[in-house]
Motif scaffolding. Structure first.
Motif, PDB file in Angstrom:
ATOM      1  N   LYS A  52     -13.219 -73.037 -27.792  1.00 37.55           N
ATOM      2  CA  LYS A  52     -13.958 -72.199 -28.754  1.00 37.55           C
ATOM      3  C   LYS A  52     -14.804 -73.069 -29.677  1.00 37.55           C
ATOM      4  O   LYS A  52     -14.446 -74.200 -29.982  1.00 37.55           O
ATOM      5  N   ASN A  53     -15.911 -72.496 -30.148  1.00 35.71           N
ATOM      6  CA  ASN A  53     -16.788 -73.192 -31.082  1.00 35.71           C
ATOM      7  C   ASN A  53     -16.100 -73.316 -32.437  1.00 35.71           C
ATOM      8  O   ASN A  53     -15.699 -72.322 -33.024  1.00 35.71           O
ATOM      9  N   LEU A  55     -17.523 -74.762 -35.181  1.00 39.41           N
ATOM     10  CA  LEU A  55     -18.472 -74.883 -36.282  1.00 39.41           C
ATOM     11  C   LEU A  55     -18.276 -73.787 -37.322  1.00 39.41           C
ATOM     12  O   LEU A  55     -18.242 -74.057 -38.518  1.00 39.41           O
ATOM     13  N   THR A  79     -24.143 -77.186 -40.144  1.00 42.18           N
ATOM     14  CA  THR A  79     -24.901 -77.266 -38.897  1.00 42.18           C
ATOM     15  C   THR A  79     -24.524 -78.545 -38.162  1.00 42.18           C
ATOM     16  O   THR A  79     -24.041 -79.502 -38.762  1.00 42.18           O
ATOM     17  N   SER A  84     -23.331 -76.251 -31.671  1.00 40.63           N
ATOM     18  CA  SER A  84     -21.937 -75.849 -31.549  1.00 40.63           C
ATOM     19  C   SER A  84     -21.025 -77.067 -31.447  1.00 40.63           C
ATOM     20  O   SER A  84     -21.469 -78.168 -31.143  1.00 40.63           O
ATOM     21  N   VAL A  86     -17.707 -77.490 -29.453  1.00 42.51           N
ATOM     22  CA  VAL A  86     -16.723 -76.923 -28.529  1.00 42.51           C
ATOM     23  C   VAL A  86     -15.853 -78.005 -27.904  1.00 42.51           C
ATOM     24  O   VAL A  86     -14.640 -77.963 -28.001  1.00 42.51           O
TER      25      VAL A  86
END
Length: 186
Positions: A52-53, A55, A79, A84, A86
């Motif tokens: 899963k991301n 960020l 950012t 992302s 992951v």
């Protein structure tokens, strides 16, 4: 934030105007942008790969004036290059001001924030053997099947990575004896 000039003159209709004199004069003043500071919060317990991301789950620690309740103010957003976080690895996370989904360039707010290095650790998988390892000689190759708790939707063919040691014949455990099955690399 900008510079402004106010010109002041004495109103000729002011009461008592005959008793005062004033040369017209101007005053220049400046409204400076509000200075915000912030930092990326170090994830408690660290981050581990789960597909899963990460960020969006990073916390932002506001510093001086950050996030003051001025209506219409931009938001502080984390950012990362590529958009992302992951896969396992180290990411450089920067903070920036955004408004309406775009980088803020209105001039009334300025953000000071150092980049942060955030690591996503590799996931440690638990490997188990699918069969009973108490085998009886039957003249054929005995092979084992390995399974692991990979992230949902991901897999590695562990069975192609199994190496047997002991009285191995053509890479297989056939004869009675003691063998060790090892996952050589995953």
């Amino acid at each position: 934030a900008d510079s402004y000039t106010i010109n002041i003159t004495l109103n000729s209709e002011a009461k008592g105007e005959d008793n005062y004199t004033c040369e017209p004069f101007a005053i220049t003043y400046e409204v400076t942008p509000i200075q915000w500071t912030a930092s990326v919060a170090d994830p408690e317990g660290g981050l581990t790969y789960d597909g899963k991301n990460k960020l969006g789950s990073l916390g932002i620690t506001p510093g001086d004036n950050a996030g003051t309740g001025i209506e219409g103010a931009p938001k502080i957003v984390a950012t990362v290059s590529g958009g992302s976080m992951v896969n396992a690895g180290t990411y450089t996370v920067t903070l920036q001001l955004q408004k309406d989904g775009a980088v803020y360039s209105g001039g009334n707010y300025e953000l000071t924030a150092d980049p942060a290095e955030i690591e996503i650790a590799k996931r440690v998988v638990e490997i188990s053997w699918a069969e009973d390892t108490d085998l009886i000689y039957n003249g054929t190759a005995h092979t084992l099947t390995a399974t692991a708790d990979f992230v949902s939707g991901e897999s590695i063919d562990l069975n192609s990575l199994i190496a047997y040691t002991g009285d191995v014949t053509d890479g297989s455990a056939i004869n009675a004896g003691s063998y060790t099955a090892t996952i050589t690399k995953a």
